[in-house]
Design a protein around this motif. Structure first.
Motif, mmCIF file in Angstrom:
data_model
loop_
_atom_site.group_PDB
_atom_site.id
_atom_site.type_symbol
_atom_site.label_atom_id
_atom_site.label_comp_id
_atom_site.label_asym_id
_atom_site.label_seq_id
_atom_site.Cartn_x
_atom_site.Cartn_y
_atom_site.Cartn_z
ATOM 1 N N UNK A 1 -24.122 78.712 7.419
ATOM 2 C CA UNK A 1 -22.781 78.966 6.888
ATOM 3 C C UNK A 1 -21.916 77.705 6.933
ATOM 4 N N UNK A 2 -21.752 77.137 8.137
ATOM 5 C CA UNK A 2 -20.778 76.053 8.275
ATOM 6 C C UNK A 2 -21.272 74.717 7.725
ATOM 7 N N UNK A 3 -22.453 74.306 8.189
ATOM 8 C CA UNK A 3 -22.947 73.014 7.717
ATOM 9 C C UNK A 3 -23.191 73.067 6.207
ATOM 10 N N UNK A 4 -23.622 74.227 5.730
ATOM 11 C CA UNK A 4 -23.864 74.405 4.310
ATOM 12 C C UNK A 4 -22.567 74.165 3.514
ATOM 13 N N UNK A 5 -21.466 74.667 4.056
ATOM 14 C CA UNK A 5 -20.195 74.511 3.345
ATOM 15 C C UNK A 5 -19.537 73.157 3.607
ATOM 16 N N UNK A 6 -19.567 72.732 4.874
ATOM 17 C CA UNK A 6 -18.808 71.533 5.255
ATOM 18 C C UNK A 6 -19.625 70.247 5.211
ATOM 19 N N UNK A 7 -20.945 70.367 5.271
ATOM 20 C CA UNK A 7 -21.769 69.168 5.355
ATOM 21 C C UNK A 7 -21.668 68.531 6.733
ATOM 22 N N UNK A 8 -21.813 67.208 6.817
ATOM 23 C CA UNK A 8 -21.682 66.455 8.076
ATOM 24 C C UNK A 8 -22.616 66.954 9.181
ATOM 25 N N UNK A 9 -23.859 67.202 8.788
ATOM 26 C CA UNK A 9 -24.826 67.752 9.726
ATOM 27 C C UNK A 9 -24.973 66.889 10.981
ATOM 28 N N UNK A 10 -24.930 65.591 10.776
ATOM 29 C CA UNK A 10 -25.160 64.684 11.901
ATOM 30 C C UNK A 10 -24.089 64.868 12.972
ATOM 31 N N UNK A 11 -22.852 65.065 12.581
ATOM 32 C CA UNK A 11 -21.778 65.256 13.555
ATOM 33 C C UNK A 11 -21.848 66.621 14.215
ATOM 34 N N UNK B 1 -33.995 65.199 18.811
ATOM 35 C CA UNK B 1 -34.554 63.865 19.048
ATOM 36 C C UNK B 1 -36.069 63.823 18.899
ATOM 37 N N UNK B 2 -36.657 64.993 18.583
ATOM 38 C CA UNK B 2 -38.103 65.063 18.370
ATOM 39 C C UNK B 2 -38.883 64.525 19.563
ATOM 40 N N UNK B 3 -38.552 65.041 20.731
ATOM 41 C CA UNK B 3 -39.266 64.625 21.948
ATOM 42 C C UNK B 3 -39.755 65.865 22.688
ATOM 43 N N UNK B 4 -40.669 65.666 23.613
ATOM 44 C CA UNK B 4 -41.102 66.756 24.471
ATOM 45 C C UNK B 4 -40.560 66.506 25.870
ATOM 46 N N UNK B 5 -39.905 67.528 26.419
ATOM 47 C CA UNK B 5 -39.416 67.453 27.796
ATOM 48 C C UNK B 5 -40.186 68.468 28.622
ATOM 49 N N UNK B 6 -40.609 68.047 29.798
ATOM 50 C CA UNK B 6 -41.305 68.958 30.681
ATOM 51 C C UNK B 6 -40.461 69.173 31.937
ATOM 52 N N UNK B 7 -40.062 70.421 32.172
ATOM 53 C CA UNK B 7 -39.324 70.751 33.394
ATOM 54 C C UNK B 7 -40.308 71.156 34.473
ATOM 55 N N UNK B 8 -39.901 70.925 35.712
ATOM 56 C CA UNK B 8 -40.745 71.306 36.845
ATOM 57 C C UNK B 8 -40.241 72.650 37.360
ATOM 58 N N UNK B 9 -41.109 73.658 37.382
ATOM 59 C CA UNK B 9 -40.676 74.974 37.860
ATOM 60 C C UNK B 9 -40.187 74.872 39.301
ATOM 61 N N UNK B 10 -39.062 75.481 39.568
ATOM 62 C CA UNK B 10 -38.525 75.447 40.930
ATOM 63 C C UNK B 10 -37.624 74.258 41.192
ATOM 64 N N UNK B 11 -37.583 73.292 40.249
ATOM 65 C CA UNK B 11 -36.755 72.102 40.501
ATOM 66 C C UNK B 11 -35.300 72.325 40.103
ATOM 67 N N UNK B 12 -35.059 73.292 39.212
ATOM 68 C CA UNK B 12 -33.687 73.519 38.752
ATOM 69 C C UNK B 12 -32.873 74.145 39.887
ATOM 70 N N UNK B 13 -31.764 73.475 40.295
ATOM 71 C CA UNK B 13 -31.003 74.002 41.427
ATOM 72 C C UNK B 13 -30.291 75.316 41.082
ATOM 73 N N UNK B 14 -30.390 76.270 41.999
ATOM 74 C CA UNK B 14 -29.810 77.605 41.811
ATOM 75 C C UNK B 14 -29.142 78.052 43.098
ATOM 76 N N UNK B 15 -27.988 78.685 42.986
ATOM 77 C CA UNK B 15 -27.404 79.318 44.161
ATOM 78 C C UNK B 15 -28.210 80.577 44.462
#
Lengths: 77, 331, 368
Positions: free
Chosen positions: B22-32, B230-244
């Protein structure tokens, strides 16, 4: 088919108890576990305690699995 | 998609589709449109500009209110874009009958947050609608900032992913405050301004590739977006994400994944390996960054754009954007 | 609970994976094929996918998802009826979050809510009774889905409404039972499985002995299994060992909460309020006495008796949920998987429910 979470019983009042899962609380029904005491862990499902978790069995299961992993003892059916 | 559903506002896959179809189609400026703020060149200086609307139920919650959220949210969009926030605006849509005392409390929270971050609220607007046509108060803001950061360069294999603290606090705080699902918790919203913390932390470092504030849609959605853009692969480590603990407990009870819950005062960094430890060290010196951790790394610098989780079982599984609403489940 | 740390300990998980793989390789050397294990419960399917264990074991154990996801087995007509109910004047429809996105033949409950219908998500069925108490001028209907674990909670809700003497509360029952569907699967000869991982939380209510028929009548082994990573692995290991040794027992590997006879109070509440009914299972058709409905004496709380709902004609899609639930095909074999059917735009319920086989595959294993 059903989520069940271990929750600690903090307070009991009639057919309900205040339970705690790692610090997050909830009021749960305890009709299915009349034997429950403060300090017990229960299995919480959709707001009801479905079972009191038996610590002895829980610890036995762990000990048994440790033995299996160590190759010291194989389980018996 | 014939009508707007609540899920279109949750920051997940449907929000993305609304934006592109909807928005990018109407307004353009995809990069922003891909980032928290747009970066524009003007008369020799580089400016970041952002706009945001705030609707939250309840208006007051542990750790803040809609006003705190409006100011910190706007500042954070600029801060993660590598800008020093200069000024912002605030427009209010008020519902007939809304208590003046509540409005004053909201506005005074805004003033104090803005002052703490050294940002001036320089223009505003007020509209009143009939009872039932809005829910108390809605706030819309715009923010403008001066970009200071140099370009951190392209994301490379081996880059580290860092999060500045525990995730999901805001999501659970709001849920508890709504008192809908019977959840009782003392979790406070993490609602806080990331400026000037981010400019201090990245000062003098050349390897900060990207910063984001993982709000709606949570950490996972923000990272999926980074991976895809960015067309990259990120690998997260299970259990590494801090949680209360309480957040983890609440998620266990309701069947939520904390990686998809909203945050309102957290920063996500992708940075060169050599800068990562430095960033972490600097974060740990700040109150808001004391729980910061390295949670994963870039494993492919050229890929189709995937976010993976390395599980304790040794395998990986793929994470996607938030799809649809976050609903409690019993199964 | 401190013992939980053991069940999620990465080092223990890794050595447990190796233990299962070794046992499975022994089986393969014996039989020249990998063991085929059905996890009956959808939450097991989800836990296997989420923990990465399914992927870690993929070359050694063929884990197939069974019919134990209440959302996935709910018939399309039943969902249409629920959406129809939501459209009634002065009605508040309450349900579990799980049901909201399930597509009927045209729409879901989320769509109904978007159109302005009063559809509310509750965490506990009992909460829907409170909503009825607070809204005496409205009809409050709870969508009662679930297997043995959840059915006693529906009885609790009706009991509370009865005690409060509410005239505006009812439950739309579409419940399902484990034993009849396992029997149907096995009798049809369509499911070629060596053994079962049995649903831990259903077993809390129904008890270890409720699976005796598996060994006695079908000569198949089963292990009642918990849901944490190490529990999944321990259950799988015990099952593979039995297969390797040709033993056919039902082993209770979840004794901390599952007893011989299950929860007597829950069972007696179910007997008080409910009676057997024939239920339609999605993709499997009608199975006699495979669900529970309210007894005649509680007709006042039975939404099916109180409301007349017309269901639109059913629409055929290429969705193959029925075969997926039976373990006959994998989600990737369905032409719609990941293309016409995604979690955002689900065609079949297996993609909607987070524990649905398709959603589990999509979320955790799909590679483009």
């Amino acid at each position: 088919m059903c989520i069940g979470v271990p929750a600690e019983v903090m307070e009991i009042s009639g057919e309900e108890a205040r339970v705690n899962v790692m610090g997050a609380g909830m009021t749960a029904g305890i009709v299915f576990v009349p034997e429950v005491k403060v300090g017990d862990f229960v299995l919480l499902h959709a707001g009801q305690a479905m079972a009191v978790i038996d610590r002895t069995y829980a610890e036995e299961s762990i000990a048994e699995w440790r033995r299996v992993l160590d190759g010291r003892d194989e389980f018996l059916y | 998609m014939k009508r707007i559903s609540l899920a279109h506002g949750e920051g997940g896959e449907l929000t993305e589709r609304l934006i592109t179809e909807v928005f990018v189609k109407a307004f353009g400026n995809e990069a922003h449109a891909a980032y928290d703020a747009a970066v524009l060149e003007s008369a020799g200086s580089t400016l970041a500009i952002t706009t945001d609307s705030f609707v939250v139920k309840p208006l007051f919650f542990p750790g803040g209110n809609i006003g705190t959220l409006a100011v910190t949210g706007t500042i954070n969009d600029l801060a993660v874009s590598g800008a020093v926030p200069l000024a912002m605006t605030a427009g209010f849509i008020l519902e007939e009958g809304f208590p003046l005392s509540d409005l004053k409390a909201i506005v005074s929270a805004m003033a104090s947050e803005a002052e703490k971050a050294g940002v001036a609220i320089v223009a505003g607007d007020t509209k009143v609608v009939a009872k039932g046509e809005a829910d108390g108060v809605f706030i819309n803001t715009a923010g403008i900032g001066q970009v200071y950061g140099g370009n951190g360069g392209k994301i490379r294999e081996g880059d580290k992913v860092i999060v500045s603290g525990t995730v999901g606090d805001h999501g659970i705080a709001i849920l508890s405050a709504r008192n809908e699902l019977g959840l009782l918790s003392d979790v406070k919203s993490d609602c806080a301004s990331l400026h000037p913390m981010l400019s201090n932390i990245t000062y003098g470092l050349s390897g900060v590739r990207i910063m984001r504030d993982p709000t709606r849609g949570g950490l996972a959605t923000a990272l999926v977006e980074i991976c895809e853009h960015h067309r990259v692969t990120v690998e997260l480590e299970e259990g590494a994400v801090p949680l209360k603990r309480e957040v983890e407990g609440a998620c266990d009870i309701l069947g939520f994944d904390p990686l998809y819950l909203a945050n309102e005062g957290k920063a996500l960094f992708v940075a060169d390996e050599k800068d990562a430890e430095q960033i972490l060290e600097r974060l740990h010196r700040e109150e808001k960054g004391k729980d910061a951790r390295i949670i994963g790394r870039v494993t492919e610098a050229v890929s189709a754009g995937r976010l993976l989780m390395r599980t304790a079982a040794g395998s990986t599984r793929r994470l996607h954007r938030l799809s649809g609403l976050i609903l409690p489940r019993i199964c | 609970m401190d013992v939980m740390n053991f069940y999620t300990d990465p080092a223990v998980i890794r050595s447990s994976v190796e233990k299962v793989k070794n046992a499975a390789r022994d089986f393969r050397n014996q039989h020249q094929r990998v063991p085929v294990i059905m996890e009956v419960c959808g939450s097991h399917t989800m836990a296997f996918a989420r923990s990465g264990i399914k992927t870690a074991l993929k070359d050694d154990v063929n884990l197939i998802a069974g019919p134990g996801c209440p959302v996935c087995v709910t018939d399309q007509k039943a969902i249409d009826a629920m959406i129809g109910l939501a459209g009634k004047q002065d009605t508040i429809l309450c349900t579990f979050g799980d049901m909201m996105r399930v597509p009927g033949s045209r729409r879901s409950l989320v769509d109904a809510r978007t159109e302005g219908k009063d559809v509310r998500v509750v965490y506990s069925p009992v909460d829907s009774v409170t909503i009825a108490e607070r809204n005496p001028e409205k009809e409050v209907v709870f969508l009662g889905i679930g297997f043995e674990t959840t059915i006693p909670l529906l009885a609790m809700a009706v009991r509370k409404a009865e005690r409060l003497n509410l005239k505006n509360y009812s439950v739309w029952m579409t419940t399902k039972l484990v034993e009849p569907v396992l029997r149907t699967l096995l009798d049809s000869g369509e499911a070629e499985v060596d053994g079962f991982l049995l649903p831990g939380h259903v077993s809390v209510v129904s008890g270890e002995k409720s699976y005796r028929f598996l060994t006695a009548e079908y000569g198949l082994p089963g292990v009642i299994t918990g849901f944490e990573p190490v529990q999944l692995l321990s259950g799988t290991y015990k099952l593979v060992r039995m297969l390797r040794e040709g033993k056919h027992a039902v082993v209770n590997d979840y004794r901390s909460v599952v007893g011989q006879s299950g929860n007597q109070i829950a069972q007696s509440l179910m007997t008080t309020y409910f009676t057997f009914s024939d239920e339609e299972w999605r993709g499997m058709g009608a199975i006699p006495a495979s669900g529970l409905v309210l007894k005649e004496a509680y007709a006042a709380f039975d939404a099916k008796r109180r409301f007349n709902v017309t269901v639109p004609p059913q629409r055929k899609t290429a969705c193959r949920c029925g075969e997926i639930i039976k373990g006959r095909i994998a989600p990737e074999d369905c032409a719609l998987f990941g293309k016409g059917c995604t979690p955002v735009n689900p065609v079949g319920p297996c993609m909607v429910s987070t524990e649905g086989t398709c959603a589990a595959h999509y979320q955790y294993m799909r590679e483009e």
